[in-house]
Design a protein around this motif. Structure first.
Motif, PDB file in Angstrom:
ATOM      1  N   ASP A   5       1.153  -1.646  -0.273  1.00  0.00           N
ATOM      2  CA  ASP A   5       0.079   0.603   0.052  1.00  0.00           C
ATOM      3  C   ASP A   5       0.676   1.708   0.031  1.00  0.00           C
ATOM      4  O   ASP A   5       0.743   2.405  -0.459  1.00  0.00           O
ATOM      5  CB  ASP A   5      -0.876   0.101   1.619  1.00  0.00           C
ATOM      6  CG  ASP A   5      -1.587  -1.296   1.456  1.00  0.00           C
ATOM      7  OD1 ASP A   5      -2.584  -1.627   0.198  1.00  0.00           O
ATOM      8  OD2 ASP A   5      -1.702  -1.855   2.067  1.00  0.00           O
ATOM      9  N   THR A   6       2.068   1.207   0.726  1.00  0.00           N
ATOM     10  CA  THR A   6       2.895   2.277   0.997  1.00  0.00           C
ATOM     11  C   THR A   6       4.149   1.700   1.038  1.00  0.00           C
ATOM     12  O   THR A   6       4.676   0.800   1.109  1.00  0.00           O
ATOM     13  CB  THR A   6       2.793   2.840   1.965  1.00  0.00           C
ATOM     14  OG1 THR A   6       3.269   2.219   3.301  1.00  0.00           O
ATOM     15  CG2 THR A   6       1.448   3.581   2.339  1.00  0.00           C
ATOM     16  N   ASP A  55      -2.880  -0.389  -6.492  1.00  0.00           N
ATOM     17  CA  ASP A  55      -3.710   0.762  -7.552  1.00  0.00           C
ATOM     18  C   ASP A  55      -2.814   2.217  -7.380  1.00  0.00           C
ATOM     19  O   ASP A  55      -2.441   3.038  -8.220  1.00  0.00           O
ATOM     20  CB  ASP A  55      -4.255   0.680  -7.914  1.00  0.00           C
ATOM     21  CG  ASP A  55      -4.522  -0.895  -8.670  1.00  0.00           C
ATOM     22  OD1 ASP A  55      -3.333  -0.932  -9.248  1.00  0.00           O
ATOM     23  OD2 ASP A  55      -5.625  -0.883  -8.687  1.00  0.00           O
ATOM     24  N   ASP A  56      -3.053   2.171  -5.896  1.00  0.00           N
ATOM     25  CA  ASP A  56      -3.025   3.607  -5.105  1.00  0.00           C
ATOM     26  C   ASP A  56      -2.125   4.165  -4.855  1.00  0.00           C
ATOM     27  O   ASP A  56      -1.940   4.473  -3.636  1.00  0.00           O
ATOM     28  CB  ASP A  56      -4.363   4.096  -4.396  1.00  0.00           C
ATOM     29  CG  ASP A  56      -4.914   3.186  -3.447  1.00  0.00           C
ATOM     30  OD1 ASP A  56      -4.560   2.202  -3.426  1.00  0.00           O
ATOM     31  OD2 ASP A  56      -5.507   3.248  -2.534  1.00  0.00           O
ATOM     32  N   ALA A  57      -0.688   3.562  -4.704  1.00  0.00           N
ATOM     33  CA  ALA A  57      -0.039   3.006  -3.600  1.00  0.00           C
ATOM     34  C   ALA A  57       0.956   4.894  -3.783  1.00  0.00           C
ATOM     35  O   ALA A  57       1.026   5.645  -4.565  1.00  0.00           O
ATOM     36  CB  ALA A  57       1.190   2.246  -4.043  1.00  0.00           C
ATOM     37  N   GLU A  58       1.506   4.617  -2.037  1.00  0.00           N
ATOM     38  CA  GLU A  58       2.153   5.760  -1.512  1.00  0.00           C
ATOM     39  C   GLU A  58       3.605   5.769  -1.963  1.00  0.00           C
ATOM     40  O   GLU A  58       3.608   4.399  -0.986  1.00  0.00           O
ATOM     41  CB  GLU A  58       1.633   6.827  -0.134  1.00  0.00           C
ATOM     42  CG  GLU A  58       2.888   7.355   0.407  1.00  0.00           C
ATOM     43  CD  GLU A  58       2.131   7.991   1.540  1.00  0.00           C
ATOM     44  OE1 GLU A  58       1.315   9.243   1.607  1.00  0.00           O
ATOM     45  OE2 GLU A  58       2.722   7.202   2.377  1.00  0.00           O
ATOM     46  N   THR A  99       4.989   9.499  -5.894  1.00  0.00           N
ATOM     47  CA  THR A  99       4.258   9.928  -5.144  1.00  0.00           C
ATOM     48  C   THR A  99       4.164  11.594  -4.557  1.00  0.00           C
ATOM     49  O   THR A  99       3.781  11.978  -4.609  1.00  0.00           O
ATOM     50  CB  THR A  99       3.032   9.040  -5.050  1.00  0.00           C
ATOM     51  OG1 THR A  99       2.639   8.209  -4.018  1.00  0.00           O
ATOM     52  CG2 THR A  99       2.815   7.696  -6.167  1.00  0.00           C
ATOM     53  N   ARG A 100       5.476  11.114  -3.803  1.00  0.00           N
ATOM     54  CA  ARG A 100       5.217  12.038  -2.131  1.00  0.00           C
ATOM     55  C   ARG A 100       7.344  12.494  -2.089  1.00  0.00           C
ATOM     56  O   ARG A 100       8.232  11.612  -2.404  1.00  0.00           O
ATOM     57  CB  ARG A 100       5.192  11.682  -1.443  1.00  0.00           C
ATOM     58  CG  ARG A 100       4.502  12.269  -0.424  1.00  0.00           C
ATOM     59  CD  ARG A 100       4.023  11.622   0.993  1.00  0.00           C
ATOM     60  NE  ARG A 100       3.801  12.232   2.063  1.00  0.00           N
ATOM     61  CZ  ARG A 100       4.969  12.212   3.370  1.00  0.00           C
ATOM     62  NH1 ARG A 100       5.835  11.659   3.131  1.00  0.00           N
ATOM     63  NH2 ARG A 100       4.601  13.350   3.666  1.00  0.00           N
ATOM     64  N   GLU A 103      -5.541  13.963   2.156  1.00  0.00           N
ATOM     65  CA  GLU A 103      -5.063  13.372   0.642  1.00  0.00           C
ATOM     66  C   GLU A 103      -3.064  13.786   1.526  1.00  0.00           C
ATOM     67  O   GLU A 103      -2.459  12.648   0.839  1.00  0.00           O
ATOM     68  CB  GLU A 103      -5.428  13.929  -0.291  1.00  0.00           C
ATOM     69  CG  GLU A 103      -6.789  13.656  -0.579  1.00  0.00           C
ATOM     70  CD  GLU A 103      -7.987  14.095   0.418  1.00  0.00           C
ATOM     71  OE1 GLU A 103      -9.260  13.458   0.109  1.00  0.00           O
ATOM     72  OE2 GLU A 103      -7.716  15.155   0.866  1.00  0.00           O
ATOM     73  N   ARG A 136       0.258   8.308   4.313  1.00  0.00           N
ATOM     74  CA  ARG A 136      -0.417   6.963   4.467  1.00  0.00           C
ATOM     75  C   ARG A 136       1.102   6.175   5.256  1.00  0.00           C
ATOM     76  O   ARG A 136       0.712   5.141   5.494  1.00  0.00           O
ATOM     77  CB  ARG A 136      -0.659   6.819   3.319  1.00  0.00           C
ATOM     78  CG  ARG A 136      -1.966   6.950   2.981  1.00  0.00           C
ATOM     79  CD  ARG A 136      -2.625   6.768   1.711  1.00  0.00           C
ATOM     80  NE  ARG A 136      -2.703   5.977   1.278  1.00  0.00           N
ATOM     81  CZ  ARG A 136      -2.498   5.246   0.136  1.00  0.00           C
ATOM     82  NH1 ARG A 136      -2.629   5.855  -1.104  1.00  0.00           N
ATOM     83  NH2 ARG A 136      -2.977   3.119  -0.096  1.00  0.00           N
TER      84      ARG A 136
END
Length: 398
Positions: free
Chosen positions: A80-81, A112-115, A139-140, A270, A274
């Motif tokens: 997930d992260t 799919d929405d991994a941070e 993404t970060r 958001e 996470r």
């Protein structure tokens, strides 16, 4: 306790339920260009390592550990992260960090929405670096700023120029990063109120949507600790630290960034980290790299520290585990109270023992816990309570 690397086996009971809890991957990059005087992390300069280890041998070890990790977990869920920390991950460059993420992707896959976050030293970044990170799937970005005051940076042995972190944050945003964090350290000897105010205002002007602010801790064995012991620098003052925290919180809140964990503020849900929320909410994570810590289903373990031993152990086909422990029910309860109480959502009162609930009521009366939240069955720290969070935890679990 005390299991050598070759005998580490994750109990089946620990992996049961894997995937029903948040699952993250932490990657530790142990390399730094210089050693900051306050830092006690597991990091090494090139001069300290010599020919014993290199980024190339570390990356080979990382790939090997992640392959062994996937086999150990059986059918691991996609991550997930992902959080790449250090040390100074940006020393690997965008290409090196792309290879790190590829290794995680190949071993576990990514949701799919991994941070996907990497820490970076502002001085080892550029517009091309951030563009490369975005293309790789990050993404970060978390940038180590610490302070905008040159004399404070000198005390901390930070080598970046005061204006570079803000420029790096702008470059990251221009490259397409929606989420950019800047780190601050407060309470450094010689830091004045106006210095701290300028640092926070610099962060806000940079457009970061997340800020982490940590009180300076003088860790034993560091250069800073030796300077304090010799009387060259004063130790941080608790009253000053409390006033600094209140100033930081006030300035950030006024700009629309709200605390969601005692040391972290975000501009929106958001923007929250996470990956760190996974730690605080009792999730599972695999920590890869020298000295990295892991946790799955109540079992915690940590890797050997030196990069050369790490690489050699993995090359021999073994997980590089130095030691491990199985958390008892009491351990897990204590950790839940300690970690969840630090969050803005707080802790359900019904997880406390009767004595703990009684203490929570007393803490409400003393202005340490929010009375409205308590009426709804939750223990939530007030502003004053955040300053005394550790003491509140002790009361609730004693």
């Amino acid at each position: 306790m005390g299991a050598p690397a070759s005998s580490f086996v994750l109990p089946e009971s620990a992996s049961r339920g894997l995937g029903t809890r948040p699952f993250g991957v932490y990657v530790h990059v142990p390399f730094c260009a210089t050693r900051c005087g306050y830092c006690d992390f597991n990091t090494y300069t090139a001069g300290e390592l010599g020919s014993a280890a290199s980024p190339a041998s570390w990356l080979d070890g990382l790939r090997g550990e992640l392959e062994l990790a996937a086999a150990t977990l059986g059918s691991p869920p996609p991550a997930d992260t992902v959080f790449v920390g250090g040390g100074t991950p940006s020393l690997l460059g965008a290409d090196g960090l792309a290879q790190v993420l590829d290794a995680v992707r190949q071993a576990f896959g990514l949701a799919d929405d991994a941070e996907v976050t990497t820490e970076s030293n502002p001085e080892s970044t550029s517009p091309e670096f951030f563009a490369g990170l975005r293309a790789a799937g990050y993404t970060r970005v978390s940038l180590g700023m610490q302070s905008a005051a040159p004399h404070v940076l000198r005390v901390l042995d930070r080598t970046h120029t005061p204006g570079r972190p803000a420029r790096a944050a702008a470059e990251a945003r221009d490259a397409g990063f929606e989420h950019v964090n800047l780190d601050l350290i407060y309470g450094t000897p010689g830091e004045r109120t106006e210095d701290l105010r300028e640092s926070v205002e610099t962060v806000l002007a940079a457009g970061a949507d997340h800020v982490s602010a940590y009180a300076l801790i003088v860790e034993e064995g560091t250069a800073l600790a030796r300077r304090v012991r010799r009387g060259e620098l004063p130790a941080p003052d608790d009253d000053v630290l409390a006033a600094d925290y209140e100033l930081i919180d006030s300035l950030l809140r006024g700009a629309g960034l709200h605390w969601y964990e005692v040391s972290n503020w975000a501009a929106s849900p958001e923007a929250r980290c996470r990956h760190n929320l996974g730690y605080w909410l009792g999730g599972d994570w695999w920590g890869a790299g020298p000295g990295a810590h892991s946790h799955v289903g109540g079992v915690r373990w940590w890797n050997v520290k030196h990069p050369a031993r790490y690489a050699a152990t993995v090359a021999g086909g073994e997980l590089p585990v130095a030691d491990h422990e199985r958390l008892t029910g009491t351990d897990r309860h204590l950790e839940r109270v300690m970690l969840e109480l630090r969050l803005a959502e707080g802790l359900p009162l019904d997880v406390l023992a009767p004595s703990g609930r009684e203490q929570a009521g007393a803490a409400v009366g003393e202005g340490l816990l929010d009375p409205g939240a308590a009426a709804e069955g939750r223990a939530v720290l007030t502003g004053r309570g955040r300053l005394l969070a550790d003491a509140v935890v002790r009361r609730l679990v004693d």
